[in-house]
Design an enzyme around this catalytic site. Structure first.
Site, PDB file in Angstrom:
ATOM      1  N   THR A  55      -4.923  -9.147  -3.007  1.00 23.15           N
ATOM      2  CA  THR A  55      -5.467  -8.368  -4.089  1.00 23.15           C
ATOM      3  C   THR A  55      -4.986  -9.206  -5.293  1.00 23.15           C
ATOM      4  O   THR A  55      -5.690  -9.241  -6.381  1.00 23.15           O
ATOM      5  CB  THR A  55      -4.620  -6.955  -4.263  1.00 23.15           C
ATOM      6  OG1 THR A  55      -4.616  -6.519  -2.887  1.00 23.15           O
ATOM      7  CG2 THR A  55      -4.961  -6.218  -5.311  1.00 23.15           C
ATOM      8  N   TYR A 144       1.721 -11.152   8.129  1.00 24.59           N
ATOM      9  CA  TYR A 144       0.653 -10.393   7.726  1.00 24.59           C
ATOM     10  C   TYR A 144      -0.523 -10.395   8.470  1.00 24.59           C
ATOM     11  O   TYR A 144      -0.995 -11.623   8.725  1.00 24.59           O
ATOM     12  CB  TYR A 144       0.404 -10.925   6.019  1.00 24.59           C
ATOM     13  CG  TYR A 144      -0.855 -10.290   5.258  1.00 24.59           C
ATOM     14  CD1 TYR A 144      -1.708  -9.105   5.658  1.00 24.59           C
ATOM     15  CD2 TYR A 144      -1.298 -10.884   4.069  1.00 24.59           C
ATOM     16  CE1 TYR A 144      -2.410  -8.562   5.003  1.00 24.59           C
ATOM     17  CE2 TYR A 144      -2.373 -10.418   3.303  1.00 24.59           C
ATOM     18  CZ  TYR A 144      -3.025  -9.407   3.908  1.00 24.59           C
ATOM     19  OH  TYR A 144      -3.981  -8.685   3.391  1.00 24.59           O
ATOM     20  N   LYS A 172       3.016  -6.759   7.743  1.00 27.96           N
ATOM     21  CA  LYS A 172       1.884  -6.048   7.077  1.00 27.96           C
ATOM     22  C   LYS A 172       0.728  -5.838   8.260  1.00 27.96           C
ATOM     23  O   LYS A 172       0.240  -6.787   8.427  1.00 27.96           O
ATOM     24  CB  LYS A 172       1.365  -6.676   5.808  1.00 27.96           C
ATOM     25  CG  LYS A 172       0.386  -5.703   5.053  1.00 27.96           C
ATOM     26  CD  LYS A 172      -0.086  -6.582   3.943  1.00 27.96           C
ATOM     27  CE  LYS A 172      -1.196  -5.749   3.329  1.00 27.96           C
ATOM     28  NZ  LYS A 172      -1.745  -6.535   2.146  1.00 27.96           N
ATOM     29  N   VAL A 214       2.039  -1.496   2.012  1.00 29.65           N
ATOM     30  CA  VAL A 214       1.523  -2.597   0.939  1.00 29.65           C
ATOM     31  C   VAL A 214       0.091  -2.064   0.425  1.00 29.65           C
ATOM     32  O   VAL A 214      -0.832  -1.922   1.163  1.00 29.65           O
ATOM     33  CB  VAL A 214       1.429  -3.795   1.489  1.00 29.65           C
ATOM     34  CG1 VAL A 214       1.054  -4.767   0.344  1.00 29.65           C
ATOM     35  CG2 VAL A 214       2.600  -4.268   2.375  1.00 29.65           C
TER      36      VAL A 214
END
Length: 301
Positions: A55, A144, A172, A214
């Protein structure tokens, strides 16, 4: 009521906002606005901030920009707000260097993505992440897994092996599969802090053992997400479900096209001049922006 210690006392809190990187009219990082936005997020539901992730447009930020952004934001926030930095790369050497720098700069944790494009086998993923863990042994790492972007899936058995390193504590989970949480818990036990990588799956994933999220949507509805989480934790599932269902149009709208294009547009609609994403990402088209505006108005944001 779930009573596992890790579930009731998650490593980084419940809501981590994967923060956008604001750009000014010249396309440069707007550090002052980043400071204002991060403090706003902390005051409105976020336990921590994730910088320089997907992001945050990490692929189009230089390493120096990423370091300067972290320094500005970390220095402005209350010490109780966790600041996690994206330090992943498809080059193990680069990821080690970035993770060491994050540790030396005072980060509370590092988000390390599965190497993208070169698609290493599980043995290569183990070598990659273990090398990073050894390079900054006192820095908590969040793995992640986002195979839709990386083209490579980090398997639960590999995560289990990586948990031999004391600083590999969380993941994540962004495969888009609720089953990922169950598979990770079956392999790794409750000691692994699992965070949903999708706002729309937060409540379903918490029901099977995830500890938080998240989040992208927390830029806009952080307090509502927090209410939903604590309704669930308090056993008021129907109230949590009501919020979950109410927010679904927003969750969908924020991923109508590639993240972070929609959330930057949404922030602009709400008065945050965060700028357009850097090329090769492009702004929302007129129709998409109108649809997003309707969603925001319907939620009275």
């Amino acid at each position: 009521m779930i009573s596992e210690t890790n579930f009731t006392n998650p490593l980084f809190g419940r809501i981590l906002t994967a923060m956008v990187t604001p750009f000014n009219e010249n396309g440069d990082v707007d550090y002052e606005l980043a400071i204002k936005l991060s403090n706003y997020l902390f005051e409105n539901g976020s336990d921590g901030i994730v910088l320089c992730g997907t992001t945050g447009e990490s692929p189009t930020l230089s390493w120096s920009e990423q370091h300067d952004l972290f320094t500005a934001v970390k220095g402005s926030l209350d010490s109780s707000c966790k600041v996690i930095v994206g330090t992943g790369s498809n080059s193990t050497i680069e990821a080690i260097e970035a993770t060491r720098k994050a540790y030396e700069s005072g980060a509370d944790g590092a988000l390390v993505v599965v190497p993208y494009y070169n698609k290493p086998p599980q043995e290569g993923l183990y070598t990659h992440f273990s090398s990073i863990a050894n390079s900054a042994k006192d820095l908590p790492l969040m793995l992640y897994n986002i195979p839709g972007r990386t083209g490579c899936n980090l398997l639960p058995d590999t995560v289990k092996k990586l948990m031999d390193f004391s600083n590999i504590l969380s993941i994540k989970a962004a495969s888009g599969r609720i089953e990922e949480v169950t598979e990770l818990r079956a392999a790794c036990g409750p000691e692994l802090f699992i965070y949903s990588g999708d706002d729309s799956l937060l409540l379903p994933m918490m029901s099977v053992g995830a500890v938080g999220v998240v989040s992208v949507a927390s830029h806009l509805v952080g307090t509502q997400l927090r209410e939903m989480i604590f309704f669930f934790l308090d056993g008021e599932v129907s109230k949590a479900l009501e919020i979950h269902e109410k927010l679904q149009p927003l969750f969908k709208g924020l991923f109508e096209t590639t993240n972070p294009i929609p959330v930057k547009a949404a922030l602009e609609l709400l008065g945050w001049k965060v700028g357009s994403p850097r090329n090769p990402l492009t702004p929302l088209n007129k129709e998409q922006k109108e649809n997003l505006s309707k969603i925001i108005k319907n939620l009275s944001l």
